[in-house]
Design an enzyme around this catalytic site. Structure first.
Site, PDB file in Angstrom:
ATOM      1  N   ASP A 169      38.318  46.993  70.505  1.00 44.21           N
ATOM      2  CA  ASP A 169      36.968  46.916  70.572  1.00 44.21           C
ATOM      3  C   ASP A 169      36.563  45.583  71.558  1.00 44.21           C
ATOM      4  OD1 ASP A 169      37.033  48.904  68.909  1.00 44.21           O
ATOM      5  OD2 ASP A 169      35.673  48.400  67.368  1.00 44.21           O
ATOM      6  N   LYS A 206      29.690  53.775  68.401  1.00 43.21           N
ATOM      7  CA  LYS A 206      29.911  53.146  67.187  1.00 43.21           C
ATOM      8  C   LYS A 206      28.922  52.295  66.717  1.00 43.21           C
ATOM      9  CE  LYS A 206      33.202  49.900  64.947  1.00 43.21           C
ATOM     10  NZ  LYS A 206      34.423  49.428  64.917  1.00 43.21           N
ATOM     11  N   LYS A 259      29.677  50.224  71.579  1.00 45.29           N
ATOM     12  CA  LYS A 259      29.572  49.924  70.292  1.00 45.29           C
ATOM     13  C   LYS A 259      28.378  48.830  70.088  1.00 45.29           C
ATOM     14  CE  LYS A 259      32.259  47.172  67.018  1.00 45.29           C
ATOM     15  NZ  LYS A 259      33.518  46.500  66.194  1.00 45.29           N
TER      16      LYS A 259
END
Length: 211
Positions: free
Chosen positions: A87, A178, A149
């Site tokens: 990430d 996400k 995300k």
């Protein structure tokens, strides 16, 4: 619901014992992944080696202000240590000054070294205007990353329903979302799942499963 959770422990004070407990709980509840700081990737990989729980770590965290070179090396190191997913935090300042080439090229470089691993792009929505969220969604579409995300959890706020609605409006069919930051109970989690979110990053996953 368990399969939506990236059970997260990214605090500076996290210890080896904390990571062992995180992984034990992840095995118990069959979470999708654990999300941890890079120094614990090898440990988590060993603890989860006979399970389907993925090991996720963070890159350029939490500010996104490392150089691209450092972020690339972080990805290489994480994958060498056993990370299944990474990430990455974008350079928010570059986005703010509309230096889109910088943002795009950085994502592409990380995409290239991540190979077949899942790449999630953290855009830190708390600092962005609606226009900037739209732009980052389009960039994530164009760079063929796996996920966009919302948050690091270290900004001024976490995810919001409004963030997800904006992203949903502009993302392509392949880009997943996400939602992370501030999701503390099942009621909140269900709202995001109903909006089509594929992953939820939370440090409250166990509490939700026990509710």
């Amino acid at each position: 619901m368990n399969e939506y959770f990236d059970s997260t422990m990214l605090k500076a004070i996290s210890t080896t014992s904390d990571i062992k407990k995180l992984c034990s709980d992840a095995k118990k509840y069959k979470f999708k992944a654990v999300c941890i700081n890079p120094c614990y990737v090898s440990l988590a990989k060993e603890l989860l080696k006979d399970t389907n729980v993925k090991v996720c770590t963070v890159i350029g965290f939490p500010l996104g202000a490392n150089t691209t070179y450092i972020k690339v090396e972080e990805v290489r190191d994480a994958i060498n240590n056993g990370a299944d997913e990474v990430d990455m935090v974008i350079n928010v300042g570059a986005l703010k000054e509309k230096n889109y080439d910088y943002v795009i090229n950085e994502i592409k470089e990380l995409r290239n070294v991540s190979h077949n691993k899942i790449l999630k792009v953290i855009i830190e929505t708390c600092y962005l205007t609606e226009e900037e969220i739209i732009k980052m969604t389009e960039i994530c579409n164009d760079t063929n990353v796996d996920f966009i995300k919302t948050s690091t959890g270290f900004g001024t706020r976490g995810a919001s329903i409004e963030d997800i609605e904006i992203i949903n409006k502009y993302k392509n069919k392949d880009l997943k979302i996400k939602a992370s930051g501030g999701i503390r109970d099942k009621v909140d989690a269900k709202k995001y799942i109903e909006l089509g979110v594929s992953r939820i990053g939370t440090s409250n996953a166990v509490k939700m499963m026990e509710e």
